[in-house]
Design a protein around this motif. Structure first.
Motif, PDB file in Angstrom:
ATOM      1  N   ILE A   2      -8.672  46.195  13.037  1.00  0.00           N
ATOM      2  CA  ILE A   2      -9.952  45.614  12.639  1.00  0.00           C
ATOM      3  C   ILE A   2     -10.358  44.521  13.621  1.00  0.00           C
ATOM      4  CG2 ILE A   2     -11.119  44.245  10.860  1.00  0.00           C
ATOM      5  CD1 ILE A   2      -9.372  45.789   8.803  1.00  0.00           C
ATOM      6  N   LYS A   3      -9.412  43.692  13.994  1.00  0.00           N
ATOM      7  CA  LYS A   3      -9.711  42.609  14.932  1.00  0.00           C
ATOM      8  C   LYS A   3     -10.199  43.163  16.253  1.00  0.00           C
ATOM      9  CE  LYS A   3      -7.822  38.454  17.032  1.00  0.00           C
ATOM     10  NZ  LYS A   3      -6.657  37.561  17.110  1.00  0.00           N
ATOM     11  N   GLU A   4      -9.521  44.164  16.785  1.00  0.00           N
ATOM     12  CA  GLU A   4      -9.924  44.752  18.060  1.00  0.00           C
ATOM     13  C   GLU A   4     -11.329  45.351  17.970  1.00  0.00           C
ATOM     14  OE1 GLU A   4      -6.687  47.449  18.553  1.00  0.00           O
ATOM     15  OE2 GLU A   4      -5.471  46.007  19.654  1.00  0.00           O
ATOM     16  N   ALA A   5     -11.592  46.067  16.889  1.00  0.00           N
ATOM     17  CA  ALA A   5     -12.911  46.680  16.701  1.00  0.00           C
ATOM     18  C   ALA A   5     -13.982  45.602  16.587  1.00  0.00           C
ATOM     19  CB  ALA A   5     -12.905  47.562  15.457  1.00  0.00           C
ATOM     20  N   ARG A   6     -13.678  44.562  15.848  1.00  0.00           N
ATOM     21  CA  ARG A   6     -14.634  43.466  15.659  1.00  0.00           C
ATOM     22  C   ARG A   6     -14.931  42.772  16.980  1.00  0.00           C
ATOM     23  NH1 ARG A   6     -13.771  38.302  15.491  1.00  0.00           N
ATOM     24  NH2 ARG A   6     -11.543  38.387  15.026  1.00  0.00           N
ATOM     25  N   GLU A   7     -13.880  42.452  17.727  1.00  0.00           N
ATOM     26  CA  GLU A   7     -14.061  41.763  18.996  1.00  0.00           C
ATOM     27  C   GLU A   7     -14.792  42.642  20.009  1.00  0.00           C
ATOM     28  OE1 GLU A   7     -10.074  40.480  19.930  1.00  0.00           O
ATOM     29  OE2 GLU A   7     -10.349  38.590  18.834  1.00  0.00           O
ATOM     30  N   LYS A   8     -14.462  43.929  20.037  1.00  0.00           N
ATOM     31  CA  LYS A   8     -15.130  44.858  20.946  1.00  0.00           C
ATOM     32  C   LYS A   8     -16.626  44.939  20.627  1.00  0.00           C
ATOM     33  CE  LYS A   8     -14.757  49.492  22.878  1.00  0.00           C
ATOM     34  NZ  LYS A   8     -14.054  50.761  22.833  1.00  0.00           N
ATOM     35  N   VAL A  14     -17.077  35.774  10.693  1.00  0.00           N
ATOM     36  CA  VAL A  14     -18.192  35.450   9.792  1.00  0.00           C
ATOM     37  C   VAL A  14     -19.283  36.512   9.889  1.00  0.00           C
ATOM     38  CG1 VAL A  14     -20.026  33.784   9.314  1.00  0.00           C
ATOM     39  CG2 VAL A  14     -17.707  32.973   9.774  1.00  0.00           C
ATOM     40  N   GLN A  15     -19.610  36.922  11.100  1.00  0.00           N
ATOM     41  CA  GLN A  15     -20.646  37.942  11.279  1.00  0.00           C
ATOM     42  C   GLN A  15     -20.244  39.269  10.640  1.00  0.00           C
ATOM     43  OE1 GLN A  15     -20.769  37.467  15.562  1.00  0.00           O
ATOM     44  NE2 GLN A  15     -22.877  36.711  15.458  1.00  0.00           N
ATOM     45  N   LEU A  16     -18.993  39.675  10.836  1.00  0.00           N
ATOM     46  CA  LEU A  16     -18.524  40.915  10.225  1.00  0.00           C
ATOM     47  C   LEU A  16     -18.536  40.793   8.709  1.00  0.00           C
ATOM     48  CD1 LEU A  16     -17.419  43.778  10.376  1.00  0.00           C
ATOM     49  CD2 LEU A  16     -15.123  42.802  10.661  1.00  0.00           C
ATOM     50  N   ALA A  17     -18.045  39.685   8.207  1.00  0.00           N
ATOM     51  CA  ALA A  17     -18.017  39.464   6.761  1.00  0.00           C
ATOM     52  C   ALA A  17     -19.423  39.561   6.166  1.00  0.00           C
ATOM     53  CB  ALA A  17     -17.387  38.108   6.453  1.00  0.00           C
ATOM     54  N   THR A  18     -20.375  38.933   6.815  1.00  0.00           N
ATOM     55  CA  THR A  18     -21.759  38.975   6.347  1.00  0.00           C
ATOM     56  C   THR A  18     -22.306  40.399   6.383  1.00  0.00           C
ATOM     57  OG1 THR A  18     -22.126  36.709   7.093  1.00  0.00           O
ATOM     58  CG2 THR A  18     -24.086  38.082   6.760  1.00  0.00           C
ATOM     59  N   ILE A  27     -11.708  39.055   5.677  1.00  0.00           N
ATOM     60  CA  ILE A  27     -11.559  39.612   7.021  1.00  0.00           C
ATOM     61  C   ILE A  27     -10.278  39.082   7.654  1.00  0.00           C
ATOM     62  CG2 ILE A  27     -12.585  39.792   9.330  1.00  0.00           C
ATOM     63  CD1 ILE A  27     -14.227  41.217   7.112  1.00  0.00           C
ATOM     64  N   CYS A  28     -10.050  37.796   7.530  1.00  0.00           N
ATOM     65  CA  CYS A  28      -8.838  37.171   8.071  1.00  0.00           C
ATOM     66  C   CYS A  28      -7.581  37.787   7.478  1.00  0.00           C
ATOM     67  CB  CYS A  28      -8.882  35.666   7.824  1.00  0.00           C
ATOM     68  SG  CYS A  28      -7.524  34.757   8.556  1.00  0.00           S
ATOM     69  N   ASN A  29      -7.578  37.998   6.174  1.00  0.00           N
ATOM     70  CA  ASN A  29      -6.416  38.602   5.502  1.00  0.00           C
ATOM     71  C   ASN A  29      -6.159  40.020   6.000  1.00  0.00           C
ATOM     72  OD1 ASN A  29      -5.876  36.340   3.945  1.00  0.00           O
ATOM     73  ND2 ASN A  29      -7.003  37.096   2.170  1.00  0.00           N
ATOM     74  N   GLU A  31      -7.095  41.256   8.978  1.00  0.00           N
ATOM     75  CA  GLU A  31      -6.689  41.203  10.377  1.00  0.00           C
ATOM     76  C   GLU A  31      -5.247  40.746  10.540  1.00  0.00           C
ATOM     77  OE1 GLU A  31     -11.005  40.550  12.549  1.00  0.00           O
ATOM     78  OE2 GLU A  31      -9.540  38.919  12.632  1.00  0.00           O
ATOM     79  N   SER A  32      -4.793  39.890   9.667  1.00  0.00           N
ATOM     80  CA  SER A  32      -3.416  39.390   9.763  1.00  0.00           C
ATOM     81  C   SER A  32      -2.413  40.285   9.047  1.00  0.00           C
ATOM     82  CB  SER A  32      -3.337  37.969   9.208  1.00  0.00           C
ATOM     83  OG  SER A  32      -3.616  37.971   7.819  1.00  0.00           O
ATOM     84  N   GLY A  33      -2.913  41.287   8.334  1.00  0.00           N
ATOM     85  CA  GLY A  33      -2.018  42.203   7.637  1.00  0.00           C
ATOM     86  C   GLY A  33      -1.548  41.708   6.284  1.00  0.00           C
ATOM     87  N   LEU A  34      -2.116  40.601   5.803  1.00  0.00           N
ATOM     88  CA  LEU A  34      -1.720  40.088   4.493  1.00  0.00           C
ATOM     89  C   LEU A  34      -2.231  40.976   3.360  1.00  0.00           C
ATOM     90  CD1 LEU A  34      -2.315  36.250   4.961  1.00  0.00           C
ATOM     91  CD2 LEU A  34      -0.135  37.483   4.940  1.00  0.00           C
ATOM     92  N   ARG A  35      -3.370  41.615   3.606  1.00  0.00           N
ATOM     93  CA  ARG A  35      -3.975  42.512   2.626  1.00  0.00           C
ATOM     94  C   ARG A  35      -4.432  43.769   3.339  1.00  0.00           C
ATOM     95  NH1 ARG A  35      -3.687  40.420  -2.487  1.00  0.00           N
ATOM     96  NH2 ARG A  35      -3.990  38.195  -2.528  1.00  0.00           N
ATOM     97  N   ASN A  36      -4.557  44.846   2.597  1.00  0.00           N
ATOM     98  CA  ASN A  36      -5.052  46.102   3.140  1.00  0.00           C
ATOM     99  C   ASN A  36      -6.430  46.395   2.573  1.00  0.00           C
ATOM    100  OD1 ASN A  36      -2.657  46.749   4.582  1.00  0.00           O
ATOM    101  ND2 ASN A  36      -1.708  47.388   2.671  1.00  0.00           N
ATOM    102  N   PRO A  37      -7.373  46.704   3.447  1.00  0.00           N
ATOM    103  CA  PRO A  37      -8.711  47.024   2.953  1.00  0.00           C
ATOM    104  C   PRO A  37      -8.741  48.394   2.285  1.00  0.00           C
ATOM    105  CG  PRO A  37      -8.614  47.349   5.303  1.00  0.00           C
ATOM    106  CD  PRO A  37      -7.300  46.740   4.893  1.00  0.00           C
ATOM    107  N   LYS A  38      -9.621  48.546   1.331  1.00  0.00           N
ATOM    108  CA  LYS A  38      -9.827  49.840   0.697  1.00  0.00           C
ATOM    109  C   LYS A  38     -10.612  50.723   1.669  1.00  0.00           C
ATOM    110  CE  LYS A  38      -9.713  48.038  -3.961  1.00  0.00           C
ATOM    111  NZ  LYS A  38     -10.404  47.835  -5.213  1.00  0.00           N
ATOM    112  N   LEU A  39     -10.569  52.018   1.430  1.00  0.00           N
ATOM    113  CA  LEU A  39     -11.250  52.965   2.296  1.00  0.00           C
ATOM    114  C   LEU A  39     -12.736  52.640   2.424  1.00  0.00           C
ATOM    115  CD1 LEU A  39     -11.240  55.479   4.046  1.00  0.00           C
ATOM    116  CD2 LEU A  39     -11.472  56.844   1.967  1.00  0.00           C
ATOM    117  N   GLU A  40     -13.372  52.278   1.328  1.00  0.00           N
ATOM    118  CA  GLU A  40     -14.798  51.950   1.375  1.00  0.00           C
ATOM    119  C   GLU A  40     -15.054  50.772   2.316  1.00  0.00           C
ATOM    120  OE1 GLU A  40     -18.629  52.567   1.025  1.00  0.00           O
ATOM    121  OE2 GLU A  40     -17.131  53.874   0.107  1.00  0.00           O
ATOM    122  N   SER A  41     -14.165  49.791   2.311  1.00  0.00           N
ATOM    123  CA  SER A  41     -14.314  48.651   3.217  1.00  0.00           C
ATOM    124  C   SER A  41     -14.107  49.074   4.665  1.00  0.00           C
ATOM    125  CB  SER A  41     -13.335  47.538   2.851  1.00  0.00           C
ATOM    126  OG  SER A  41     -13.652  46.996   1.590  1.00  0.00           O
TER     127      SER A  41
END
Length: 66
Positions: A2-8, A14-18, A27-29, A31-41
């Protein structure tokens, strides 16, 4: 990842979150692997970053298996 895609895409956390209707902390969680996004996200992230969901999902799986 996610981080690589966002930065690319030239987006800040903040922009991605919005763009996808989530918090910067969420988003931070992800990117750091603390949480896993659902498929819809993941679909929303891919759309916001202008990449395919399969590209994002494949890179995510490589970096955060299971």
């Amino acid at each position: 990842t996610i981080k690589e895609a966002r930065e690319k895409a030239g987006l800040s956390q903040v922009q991605l979150a919005t763009a996808i209707g989530k918090s910067r902390q969420q988003i931070c969680n992800w990117e750091s692997g603390l949480r896993n996004p659902k498929l819809e996200s993941l679909k929303l992230i891919a759309k916001a970053c202008n990449i395919s969901i399969s590209e994002l999902f494949d890179s995510y799986q490589k970096n955060y298996p299971n």
